[in-house]
Design a protein around this motif. Structure first.
Motif, mmCIF file in Angstrom:
data_model
loop_
_atom_site.group_PDB
_atom_site.id
_atom_site.type_symbol
_atom_site.label_atom_id
_atom_site.label_comp_id
_atom_site.label_asym_id
_atom_site.label_seq_id
_atom_site.Cartn_x
_atom_site.Cartn_y
_atom_site.Cartn_z
ATOM 1 N N ILE A 56 0.769 -1.209 0.073
ATOM 2 C CA ILE A 56 -0.081 0.010 0.285
ATOM 3 C C ILE A 56 0.993 1.013 -0.094
ATOM 4 O O ILE A 56 1.624 1.475 0.943
ATOM 5 C CB ILE A 56 -1.152 -0.117 1.186
ATOM 6 C CG1 ILE A 56 -1.731 -1.172 1.076
ATOM 7 C CG2 ILE A 56 -1.732 1.502 1.362
ATOM 8 C CD1 ILE A 56 -2.925 -1.352 2.055
ATOM 9 N N VAL A 60 -1.911 3.543 -4.904
ATOM 10 C CA VAL A 60 -3.321 3.381 -4.868
ATOM 11 C C VAL A 60 -4.124 4.613 -5.209
ATOM 12 O O VAL A 60 -5.367 4.702 -5.748
ATOM 13 C CB VAL A 60 -3.587 3.489 -3.278
ATOM 14 C CG1 VAL A 60 -3.378 4.581 -2.401
ATOM 15 C CG2 VAL A 60 -4.978 2.868 -3.175
ATOM 16 N N SER A 208 -4.230 7.131 1.858
ATOM 17 C CA SER A 208 -5.244 6.092 1.420
ATOM 18 C C SER A 208 -6.408 5.998 1.949
ATOM 19 O O SER A 208 -7.647 6.129 1.217
ATOM 20 C CB SER A 208 -4.423 4.655 1.470
ATOM 21 O OG SER A 208 -3.229 4.628 0.825
ATOM 22 N N CYS A 298 -11.243 1.203 -2.790
ATOM 23 C CA CYS A 298 -10.372 2.913 -3.475
ATOM 24 C C CYS A 298 -10.703 2.902 -4.743
ATOM 25 O O CYS A 298 -11.258 4.204 -5.273
ATOM 26 C CB CYS A 298 -8.862 2.901 -2.926
ATOM 27 S SG CYS A 298 -8.582 2.942 -1.275
#
Length: 484
Positions: A56, A60, A208, A298
């Motif tokens: 991550i 993203v 994120s 996302c």
């Protein structure tokens, strides 16, 4: 490879490679592993956390744009397929941690390649790794400058009530980022600072999470789900542009899932029994499941919020703009994360060049002499003139290239194409075939080679799409002059 690479620092905390066995003679195997290093204590949960932290990252932020190019059907499907491919090849790579004959451990990706495929492919692997690291430092410079610009533009819009167009030039922000990296790159052994991992992990989850929350809020505000089954509509883009952008989107998705380059290092923190391979396969399955769900949420929420107009970076001016203070926090988190992450990626390049130069010029005072400088209130700082000059030139080079090509999505897509096939698929497949002695032209061999070939084709297409995007953008962008 997505790309929160400060995980490397976490891994280094699990053991000290220079281990004094005399301190633990009476402890026997209770304190020492079979290779003479301190007993490893990693579990499924710790390995999973390392993987999640490694994957991550800033990649993203481009997933909503990627889904917008592919649509509601192909977009999530592509993410699921890349997740499965990453999982499957990661299990193959995990099987290469130990030599099947001697049981010897491989401590890094390169060690595994050397053990299974020989020296020639180690050099090939090293070249790909170094090229990928160099590209990522450029991508991080672009991403950090875009976030700094977004903070400035957000405050400008807020203060002017939207009346000021707030045109801002990339260059001062890239120069500011490069200057900070020149200073930080002079710190010897920067990659051993343990706080970097904690800061990077917190920052990546911060921006994120904010991106996901804002996507959900935007969909609720719109009271509808934007987007279509086939992605961005013809008319907004030409058929050729749609094709190339779809290929580029695949590269963006691949970049978000890349982490194989540090899988062996993560596995080397895991205790045994059970076998490290068994534990790593469980950790990979768990972490990729969590990551895939987070990524799909996302990407899909961003696409649902903006539809065909989904921006290349959700947190810049063409993405979310309110509440402006929350956007500023998210972009500040990106900058803080990337300042440290740049160094983590650059350090292996620094170390390789400096080690090679020292070996070739052992009698050069410029290369080998260290000058101790007393810093008031601190200990001595060791200045090496070659390190000062070489690392400064490296940072300047990456900054200048970033100023010439400040295209976030194109660079992310190209890096995904560059690193995913060789590091996530080709080498794991070839090592597994060599280790298990799978006969050529057997059904299993054919299936593995077909997988590798298919991903290679996708990677080449993604690279072509990204290069096409750069060429298209250069038609309207003038390096060192254009303001946005």
């Amino acid at each position: 490879m997505s790309e929160n690479t400060a995980t490397r620092n976490q891994l280094q905390l699990h053991y000290n490679p220079v281990f004094d066995v005399s301190l633990n003679v009476q402890g026997g195997s209770k304190y020492i592993d079979d290779d003479g290093r301190p007993k490893r204590t990693g579990t499924v949960w710790t390995a999973s956390s390392h993987i999640i932290t490694a994957i991550i990252g800033s990649g993203v932020l481009s997933l909503a744009w990627a889904i917008a190019q592919l649509g509601w059907i192909a977009g999530p499907a592509a993410m699921a397929i890349f997740s499965f491919i990453t999982y499957y090849t990661s299990t193959l790579l995990a099987s290469c941690y130990r030599d099947p004959v001697t049981g010897k451990r491989n401590y890094s990706y390169s060690d595994a390649v050397r053990s299974n495929l020989g020296e020639f492919l180690v050099k090939m692997c090293g070249f790909v790794q170094q090229l990928n690291l160099f590209g990522i430092t450029i991508g991080y410079t672009v991403a950090a400058s875009i976030s700094m610009m977004a903070i400035k533009r957000s405050n400008c819009f807020h203060n002017s009530g939207g009346k000021d167009p707030c045109h801002i030039n990339y260059n001062p922000y890239m120069i500011a980022f490069g200057t900070s990296e020149i200073i930080l790159s002079q710190i010897p052994n920067f990659d051993k600072l343990s706080w970097l991992s904690v800061v990077a992990a917190v920052m990546s989850f911060t921006y994120s999470g904010i991106g996901l929350a804002l996507g959900i809020a935007k969909v609720a505000e719109n009271e509808k789900i934007n987007g279509s089954r086939t992605g961005i509509s013809l008319g907004i883009v030409t058929p050729a542009q749609k094709m190339w952008r779809a290929f580029q989107a695949l590269g963006n998705i691949a970049f978000a899932y890349s982490y194989s380059i540090i899988l062996i290092e993560i596995q080397d923190t895991v205790k045994s029994p059970p076998s490290e391979t068994k534990t790593m396969k469980k950790a990979t399955r768990l972490s990729l499941t969590v990551t895939s769900i987070f990524y799909i949420l996302c990407g899909c929420m961003g696409y649902a919020a903006f539809g065909d107009l989904a921006p290349g970076n959700l947190l810049t001016d063409k993405g979310f703009s309110n509440p402006f203070w929350l956007i500023d926090i998210a972009n500040a988190a990106i900058v803080i994360h990337l300042v440290g992450a740049y160094q983590v990626f650059a350090q292996p390049i620094f170390a390789l060049v400096e080690k090679t130069t020292t070996r070739n010029f052992p009698n050069s005072q410029f290369v080998t002499k260290d000058i101790k400088i007393q810093i008031p209130g601190f200990s001595y700082y060791t200045l090496n003139l070659f390190r000062l000059v070489w690392r400064t030139i490296f940072v300047i080079l990456t900054t200048v290239i970033s100023m010439i090509l400040p295209f976030f999505n194109d660079i992310v897509g190209f890096l995904g194409a560059l690193g995913f096939w060789p590091l996530t698929v080709y080498f794991p497949v070839e090592m597994y075939i060599a280790q298990k002695k799978i006969p050529m032209w057997s059904t299993r061999w054919m299936c593995l080679q077909t997988l590798s070939l298919c991903v290679l084709i996708i990677a080449l297409s993604a690279a072509a799409g990204s290069v096409t995007g750069v060429i298209h953008n250069l038609k309207v962008y003038r390096p060192f002059k254009t303001s946005n």
